[in-house]
Design an enzyme around this catalytic site. Structure first.
Site, PDB file in Angstrom:
ATOM      1  N   HIS A 109      53.662  34.316  42.747  1.00  0.00           N
ATOM      2  CA  HIS A 109      53.682  34.059  41.304  1.00  0.00           C
ATOM      3  C   HIS A 109      54.657  32.917  41.020  1.00  0.00           C
ATOM      4  O   HIS A 109      55.863  33.101  41.087  1.00  0.00           O
ATOM      5  CB  HIS A 109      54.087  35.336  40.569  1.00  0.00           C
ATOM      6  CG  HIS A 109      53.885  35.266  39.089  1.00  0.00           C
ATOM      7  ND1 HIS A 109      53.630  34.088  38.412  1.00  0.00           N
ATOM      8  CD2 HIS A 109      53.886  36.239  38.143  1.00  0.00           C
ATOM      9  CE1 HIS A 109      53.502  34.335  37.115  1.00  0.00           C
ATOM     10  NE2 HIS A 109      53.645  35.640  36.928  1.00  0.00           N
ATOM     11  N   HIS A 118      44.868  36.085  36.484  1.00  0.00           N
ATOM     12  CA  HIS A 118      46.332  36.094  36.521  1.00  0.00           C
ATOM     13  C   HIS A 118      46.736  36.854  37.786  1.00  0.00           C
ATOM     14  O   HIS A 118      47.603  36.404  38.513  1.00  0.00           O
ATOM     15  CB  HIS A 118      46.883  36.732  35.250  1.00  0.00           C
ATOM     16  CG  HIS A 118      48.363  36.621  35.096  1.00  0.00           C
ATOM     17  ND1 HIS A 118      49.033  35.420  35.165  1.00  0.00           N
ATOM     18  CD2 HIS A 118      49.325  37.571  34.893  1.00  0.00           C
ATOM     19  CE1 HIS A 118      50.338  35.633  35.007  1.00  0.00           C
ATOM     20  NE2 HIS A 118      50.544  36.913  34.845  1.00  0.00           N
ATOM     21  N   CYS A 172      55.437  33.712  31.856  1.00  0.00           N
ATOM     22  CA  CYS A 172      54.470  33.447  32.922  1.00  0.00           C
ATOM     23  C   CYS A 172      53.187  32.806  32.408  1.00  0.00           C
ATOM     24  O   CYS A 172      52.269  32.543  33.189  1.00  0.00           O
ATOM     25  CB  CYS A 172      54.175  34.732  33.681  1.00  0.00           C
ATOM     26  SG  CYS A 172      55.698  35.431  34.348  1.00  0.00           S
TER      27      CYS A 172
END
Lengths: 402, 428
Positions: free
Chosen positions: B355, B318, B178
């Site tokens: 995400h 994030h 990620c």
């Protein structure tokens, strides 16, 4: 592309192939008086021939059973070999230097659960709601940890966990080119002063039906009766996949000297490229790489570790190019002895070349007959990779003479 | 301008952003995305791409409005990347061969289940023995399938981008989970600082949402199961957060040395001032609870930028909306920013776009730069029940007009991956 700046040296070599585990086993191969016999298995994955994993005691480098269980063999092999490289460089127990060490791993994907996949495929044949079946079966049958064993960047992740290499962690993908880019990037960073020491390498396991599929979807695997590397034909296919891993510790010369490290070789230059292979475009690109990596060289005192895959036409083109460009060099075909290791092919070539430069005396040809022997340790080694579908790379290593 | 104006605090070439492109579930292009993002709209929806019966999570931020010739993750990831790169190059005013390296963050590739079922159907009755892969191998060995082959190669996407846009050399395809999008940008910054190139194309793309992807993350308890109100499912920094929402997207940034950009009269959109990274050896999916590696990553990015935390005006978090990430990220940020923390706005784009995994770091870098360009902070939506253990100024629910000249953007991933970018406004 490679700028003058810090010199980059090889100070640690970890290598595992079908011929054995570790540096010493491979130094013995390189210094033997005759070419060793390849270790192959033509039965387990018939009609394909593969080069299997040698016997390994994982706990030598992955002491915790819990860590071993979190991985399948692809990650285990890479983590194990990375440990060998750290040991070899004298950095295994150097917590501080491991914590500041950069890392680039050339990776594919990990093992799938063939049993679960087969179960779903079989059941789906009698169902017309296949996607619902898929949801049901994957939810109940998949092991949660298997996802992590499949994830490309978890080879690097496991190296961080097991060996505490945490300066940075980058995973490059894209078949053979990933291995080339890993070294190209590590070299460029150290040369520019962006990194002082970096663990670089990759691993590949051929003993997987799911990985055979990835290559043979294009009919590129050699099948049927085993044939010597240069006797394969387009009809019988060309590639025998290998199993192997190599990790190198690269350092700036200053960093290596300051800690009194043993230096195998200097990595002078490494560059990759890609593009069409129509007509003579591949040869032109290889010539451009040679102009940048080894300008003016004729190959005197040079060992070429060729990563040719075994695909007959493509391998012959590389062989002919090298013979024309470096007529005085001795060329060894890595895949003839060890099989083709995709992402790990270039790293393994780099490891073998580093060991060859550092050894005393003659280098044994990798196969009898077609590879010229080398009567003294090479002053220079070139490592090539021509990807089975795309991507090419060339590196030059030299003996570091004081 | 004197020569030194093109060099940073360490004498390295300053790296400018001259083109940006983005695709998320909110739409195609920066203008549509920014309008949606600043109006607090969610792109998360019920999945229609495949049946979701028996799945615990049935929502996602898939991108379903870009045509692909074959429905697989290579085709989708390529198509998204192509579109964002066209947008970025147009904005940068570049046409013809790009002439610099390509750094591509792309998802790991596996065969689609639809492709496995298709292969399965091709196996003749009398060869249906052995495991599924033995059967597939028999079919493919007899008749190779170039289309299937290209759909399972990790190098397929960068190959096509390199051909399409005329990039130079061997492209790098990378994964740092990620954090991948941020790593792609970092590689581009490094290449320019090395003097290897005057420009780099950095692309991050992810079109890999599938049933198996959902199930894998579900088995790790990583996903929100807030299926009934998809737009409310991603709720970073709240007490009710229950996992991230998987999503798709892509972003491209054209990076150039400031000197080269100004020499050709390009408009400078912002500066990539600093990059930091640090791996974590704590656990395969969990971060060190003390946030140590995340803290080191943020410090490394600030040091690389030559800035102190005091100069950071906004943080693009994030902010995944998982219980653990948001707690750890707060721990890390509050350690770095100390007493200033309550006064530094921190918002999570993921509250709206979910995400985007491999693409996230680059998508959020584009939004970070746009924040500085427009003087508008995008909100954290669904911030209805704040977690008292995470006392942040999350820019709750509504955008805020605020001029900022430097932004910090975090990316953390499985496998101990941590990356952080510092971006500053273009020098006046």
């Amino acid at each position: 592309m490679n700028q003058p700046g810090h010199q980059v040296v090889v100070t640690g070599v970890g290598i595992v192939t079908s011929l054995g585990v570790g540096r010493a086993a491979h130094q013995a191969v390189l210094s033997a008086s005759q070419a060793p016999a390849p270790v192959t298995d033509s039965e387990q994955f018939a009609p394909y021939t593969i080069h299997p994993l040698p016997e390994i005691d994982w706990s030598q480098q992955i002491p915790r059973r819990g860590d071993q269980r979190q991985m399948e063999n692809w990650q285990r092999l890479g983590v194990f070999t990375a440990g060998l490289a750290l040991d070899d460089a004298g950095l295994k127990d150097d917590a501080e230097r491991c914590a500041s060490m950069d890392m680039i791993v050339a990776a594919g994907g990990g093992e799938r659960d063939v049993t679960v996949d087969t179960l779903i495929v079989e059941e789906a044949r009698s169902r017309n709601d296949r996607e619902v079946l898929l949801n049901e079966k994957l939810t109940t049958e998949l092991r949660p940890t298997l996802f992590l064993a499949q994830l490309s960047n978890l080879l690097a992740g496991n190296i961080s966990i097991v060996h505490k290499v945490t300066g940075s962690s980058r995973t490059f993908m894209g078949e053979e080119g990933a291995g080339v880019s890993a070294f190209e990037t590590a070299h460029a960073r150290i040369a520019a002063g962006q990194s002082t020491h970096c663990l670089v390498g990759g691993a590949f396991i051929s003993e997987r039906f799911d990985i055979l599929l990835v290559v043979d979807a294009m009919g590129l695997l050699q099948s049927g009766e085993t044939r010597p590397f240069w006797s394969r034909t387009e009809e019988t296919g060309g590639i025998n996949l290998g199993t192997g891993s190599a990790f190198l510790v690269l350092e700036s010369l200053e960093h290596a000297e300051a800690r009194g490290a043993t230096i195998y070789a200097r990595l002078d230059s490494v560059i990759g490229d890609r593009g069409s292979r129509e007509a003579d475009r591949l040869e032109q690109r290889m010539a451009d790489l040679a102009d940048q990596v080894a300008p003016g060289a004729t190959g005197a005192g040079t060992l070429i570790v060729s990563g040719a895959t075994g695909i007959p036409g493509l391998s012959a083109r590389e062989r002919d190019f090298l013979a024309g460009r470096f007529p005085e060099a001795s060329t060894c075909s890595q895949a003839a002895l060890l099989g083709h290791c995709i992402e790990a092919q270039f790293p393994i070539g780099m490891a073998l070349a580093s060991l060859a430069i550092a050894q005393d005396g003659a280098v044994c040809p990798f196969t009898d007959g077609t590879n010229a022997p080398m009567n003294a340790a090479p002053a220079t080694a070139l490592v090539t990779t021509v990807g089975h579908q795309r991507g090419e790379g060339l590196a030059r290593l030299s003996a570091l003479r004081s | 301008m004197t020569k030194s104006a093109y060099r940073d605090h360490l004498g390295r070439p300053i790296v400018a952003v001259t083109g940006m492109g983005v695709v998320t579930s909110l739409g195609q292009g920066l203008s549509d995305n920014w309008a949606a993002l600043t109006s607090g709209r969610s792109g998360i929806h019920t999945i229609t791409r495949f049946p979701t019966e028996k799945l615990s999570t049935r929502i996602s931020g898939t991108v379903d409005f870009i045509d692909v010739p074959v429905p697989n993750s290579v085709e989708r990831s390529y198509a998204f990347a192509r579109e964002t790169t066209l947008e970025a190059l147009t904005q940068a005013g570049l046409s013809g061969d790009f002439g610099g390296p390509l750094f591509l963050a792309a998802p790991p590739i596996e065969p689609e289940w639809s492709a496995r079922f298709d292969l399965s159907d091709r196996v003749p009755q009398d060869q249906r023995r052995g495991n599924a892969y033995q059967q597939f191998l028999a079919v493919l060995h007899a008749r190779p399938d170039p289309q299937f082959y290209e759909a399972i190669q990790f190098g397929s996407i960068s190959e096509r981008l390199a051909d399409r846009f005329g990039t130079r050399g061997l492209p790098v395809t990378l994964s740092t989970a990620c954090a991948s999008g941020a790593t792609a940008i970092q590689l581009g910054v490094e290449a320019i600082r090395q003097g290897r190139t005057e420009r780099a194309l950095t692309v991050a793309t992810d079109g890999s949402v599938s049933a198996e992807a959902l199930i894998r993350f579900s088995l790790l308890s990583a996903l929100s199961t807030h299926n009934d109100q998809p737009e409310k499912a991603s709720k970073p920094f709240t007490k009710d957060r229950d996992g991230f929402v998987i999503a798709e997207g892509a972003a491209t940034l054209v990076l150039e040395s400031l000197e080269a950009a100004l020499a050709r009269g390009a408009r400078v959109l912002g500066i990539l001032t600093g990059c930091g990274e640090k791996a974590d050896h704590f656990h395969r999916t969990r971060s060190s609870p003390d946030g140590g590696p995340a803290i080191a990553t943020i410090h490394a990015a600030l040091a690389d930028a030559g800035l102190s935390e005091e100069s950071i005006g906004y943080i693009n978090a994030h902010g995944t909306s998982t219980p653990e990430n948001d707690k750890m990220e707060y721990q890390a940020l509050s350690t770095v920013f100390g007493e200033r923390m309550p006064n530094v706005p921190v918002s999570s784009n993921k509250s709206m776009i979910g995400h985007t995994l491999t693409a996230a770091g680059a998508v959020e870098a584009v939004f970070s730069l746009q924040t500085m360009i427009t003087g508008v902070l995008p909100p954290t939506i669904n911030y209805d029940n704040p977690d008292p253990a995470i006392p942040l100024d999350a820019v709750p629910n509504v955008k805020r007009d605020k001029a900022v000249t430097s932004v910090l953007s975090n990316s953390f991933g499985f496998g101990g991956q941590n990356a952080c970018l510092v971006m500053t406004a273009e020098p006046a």
